[in-house]
Design an enzyme around this catalytic site. Structure first.
Site, short mmCIF file in Angstrom:
data_model
loop_
_atom_site.label_atom_id
_atom_site.label_comp_id
_atom_site.label_asym_id
_atom_site.label_seq_id
_atom_site.Cartn_x
_atom_site.Cartn_y
_atom_site.Cartn_z
N HIS A 110 10.24 2.60 6.23
CA HIS A 110 10.46 3.42 7.31
C HIS A 110 11.85 4.07 7.25
O HIS A 110 12.43 4.95 8.13
CB HIS A 110 10.41 2.83 8.88
CG HIS A 110 8.98 2.46 8.98
ND1 HIS A 110 8.44 1.66 10.27
CD2 HIS A 110 7.85 2.62 8.51
CE1 HIS A 110 7.57 1.42 10.41
NE2 HIS A 110 6.91 2.25 9.13
N ARG A 145 2.50 5.18 2.41
CA ARG A 145 1.95 4.53 3.60
C ARG A 145 0.40 4.45 3.33
O ARG A 145 -0.23 3.44 3.67
CB ARG A 145 2.05 5.36 4.67
CG ARG A 145 1.55 4.67 5.97
CD ARG A 145 1.90 5.53 7.59
NE ARG A 145 1.51 4.84 8.52
CZ ARG A 145 0.82 5.56 9.57
NH1 ARG A 145 0.27 6.49 9.35
NH2 ARG A 145 0.25 4.84 10.49
C1 HEM Z 1 6.16 -3.87 9.96
C2 HEM Z 1 4.97 -3.29 10.60
C3 HEM Z 1 4.64 -1.73 10.47
C4 HEM Z 1 4.32 -1.13 11.57
C5 HEM Z 1 4.26 -1.68 12.78
C6 HEM Z 1 4.36 0.15 11.23
C7 HEM Z 1 3.92 1.25 11.86
C8 HEM Z 1 4.08 2.74 11.58
C9 HEM Z 1 3.73 3.83 12.71
C10 HEM Z 1 3.50 3.56 14.02
C11 HEM Z 1 4.13 5.02 11.78
C12 HEM Z 1 4.02 6.36 12.32
C13 HEM Z 1 2.40 6.75 12.39
C14 HEM Z 1 2.27 8.04 13.15
O1 HEM Z 1 2.97 8.14 14.40
O2 HEM Z 1 1.72 9.07 12.84
C15 HEM Z 1 4.44 4.67 10.50
C16 HEM Z 1 4.95 5.58 9.43
C17 HEM Z 1 4.93 5.03 8.34
N1 HEM Z 1 5.04 3.91 7.73
FE1 HEM Z 1 4.64 2.02 8.85
N2 HEM Z 1 4.49 0.32 9.69
C18 HEM Z 1 4.82 -0.73 9.38
C19 HEM Z 1 4.96 -1.18 8.01
C20 HEM Z 1 5.23 -0.48 6.99
C21 HEM Z 1 5.00 -0.77 5.67
C22 HEM Z 1 5.00 -2.21 5.12
C23 HEM Z 1 4.95 0.40 4.89
C24 HEM Z 1 4.91 0.49 3.51
C25 HEM Z 1 4.83 -0.29 2.55
C26 HEM Z 1 5.18 1.56 5.65
C27 HEM Z 1 5.22 2.92 5.51
C28 HEM Z 1 5.22 3.95 6.67
C29 HEM Z 1 5.71 5.07 6.20
C30 HEM Z 1 6.14 5.70 4.73
C31 HEM Z 1 5.48 5.95 7.33
C32 HEM Z 1 5.58 7.33 7.37
C33 HEM Z 1 4.29 8.19 7.02
C34 HEM Z 1 4.70 9.73 7.05
O3 HEM Z 1 5.45 10.28 7.23
O4 HEM Z 1 3.43 10.15 6.83
N3 HEM Z 1 5.07 0.98 7.01
N4 HEM Z 1 4.33 3.20 10.59
#
Ligand code: HEM
Ligand SMILES: *[C@@H]1O[C@H](CO)[C@@H](O)[C@H](O)[C@H]1NC(C)=O
Ligand SMILES: *[C@@H]1O[C@H](CO)[C@@H](O)[C@H](O)[C@H]1NC(C)=O
Ligand SMILES: *[C@@H]1O[C@H](CO)[C@@H](O)[C@H](O)[C@H]1NC(C)=O
Ligand SMILES: *[C@@H]1O[C@H](CO)[C@@H](O)[C@H](O)[C@H]1NC(C)=O
Length: 323
Positions: free
Chosen positions: A198, A67
């Site tokens: 995700h 992320r």
């Molecule tokens: C499509 C649009 C996307 C949205 C709206 C989005 C939104 C989010 C949100 C809201 C979270 C949780 C954050 C929290 O509650 O603290 C999250 C976690 C995460 N996102 Fe996305 N995301 C998107 C695309 C992506 C992309 C493109 C990647 C990587 C290439 C990604 C990788 C991750 C990962 C791996 C997590 C978990 C992180 C952790 O556990 O520390 N996301 N995302």
């Protein structure tokens, strides 16, 4: 006549040759897989060992590092701007809405940077470390591998406002998600593939509460079990896995979850809500090899966003501050 003709053509040929060399020179300023092969031949194995160790210590760290690279690249390109700390006279991106109290993995990047500076001082950028750590994280959790293009340099600037406006939020609908990615020259196919990230990691209750209490296109048994840990008020920081089925394995379960209305975020379920991306979700759900190939290609594409190269930017010695 013939010699006169060739005489008048000579400057043209010289110009074309010069133009050719210029273009070759320009393309060498682009990213390449072998950028450090002579200046720091062991950098990739050093980063891989550190990522493997961080992920074996805590599997979620793989998700957090992936992320970080995404949130770096979507804000003025992959330039490690996301890593800069706020100071009395500098405002970075860490307190932007999508990042504040949510991004993690900074300490792991610091550890890697310290090791890499010992190995090859002032040579490897923080932006490249992020790109390699993202790939190594995906591999460590069972996902696909790809060759990371290298040669990015680090910014001396950051943008809180661009972080707030360019990183998509979980409340977005499908057309807004598609727009956020097309603003970065990433198409619908890239967007659906990259969202497969995700399949690992966790989200806070505050990121998905509205979906649990206000939406109809959610699996009712899934919603009931999530509500226990995410009350209608309070518990904002309580975590749930983005992929309940296999939260620490990089696989295609994310897409299968969407088919049974078990997307955790509103934005996740938007990819399978009867719109133009339904077919892509079905493809990835039934064919994990296609997902892996598309994901790897889209990661390379995202990693190419506006890198600083040549003499632009700098190689930070400490990823948290400019030199
Ligand atoms: C499509 C649009 C996307 C949205 C709206 C989005 C939104 C989010 C949100 C809201 C979270 C949780 C954050 C929290 O509650 O603290 C999250 C976690 C995460 N996102 Fe996305 N995301 C998107 C695309 C992506 C992309 C493109 C990647 C990587 C290439 C990604 C990788 C991750 C990962 C791996 C997590 C978990 C992180 C952790 O556990 O520390 N996301 N995302
Ligand atoms: C910011 O403040 C630090 C001291 O806190 C100082 O060393 C530095 O030169 C300042 N930078 C700028 C750009 O004003
Ligand atoms: C960032 O999160 C902290 C809590 O971790 C909070 O105190 C602070 O107000 C937040 N900052 C912004 C700009 O939202
Ligand atoms: C999607 O969200 C945008 C911005 O909030 C809004 O203007 C648009 O009408 C929405 N589209 C659909 C199909 O709901
Ligand atoms: C909801 O989840 C249950 C239990 O996993 C599953 O059997 C059912 O098919 C799901 N419902 C829908 C509409 O997909």
């Amino acid at each position: 006549m013939a010699s006169l003709y060739s005489c008048s053509l000579a400057p043209t040929i010289a110009f074309v040759a010069w133009l050719f060399l210029l273009l070759v020179g320009m393309s060498s300023a682009q990213l390449s897989t072998n950028f450090y092969s002579t200046s720091c031949p062991n950098v990739l194995s050093t980063i891989k060992s550190a990522v493997d160790s961080a992920v074996s210590n805590e599997a979620r760290m793989g998700a957090s590092l992936l992320r970080l690279h995404f949130h770096d690249c979507f804000v003025n390109g992959c330039d490690a701007s996301v890593l800069l700390d706020d100071t009395a006279n500098f405002t970075g991106e860490k307190t932007a809405r999508p990042n504040n109290n949510s991004l993690r993995g900074f300490d792991v990047i610091d550890t890697i940077k310290t090791q890499v500076e010992t190995l090859c001082a002032r040579t490897v950028s923080c932006a490249d470390i992020l790109a390699v750590a993202a790939r190594d994280s995906v591999v460590a959790l069972g996902g696909p591998s790809w060759n990371v293009l290298l040669g990015r340099r680090d910014s001396t600037t950051a943008s809180l406002s661009a972080a707030n406006s360019n990183i998509p939020g979980p409340q977005l609908n499908l057309s807004a998600l598609l727009t956020a990615f097309s603003n970065k020259n990433l198409n619908a196919r890239d967007m659906v593939a990259l969202s497969g990230s995700h399949t690992i990691g966790q989200a806070k209750c505050s990121s998905f509460r509205a979906r649990l209490y206000n939406e109809n296109n959610i699996n009712s048994s899934f919603a009931t079990s999530l509500r226990a840990n995410c009350p209608s008020s309070g518990g904002n920081d309580n975590l749930s896995p983005l992929d309940t089925t296999s939260p620490t394995t990089f696989d295609n379960a994310y897409y299968k979850n969407l088919q049974s209305l078990k997307g955790l975020l509103h934005s996740d379920q938007q990819l399978f809500s009867g719109g133009s991306t339904n077919a892509q979700v079905n493809t990835y759900s039934s064919n994990s090899a296609t997902f892996f190939t598309d994901f790897a290609n889209a990661m390379v594409k995202m990693g190419n966003l506006s890198p600083l190269t040549g003499t632009s930017g700098q190689i930070r010695t400490n990823c948290r501050k400019t030199n």
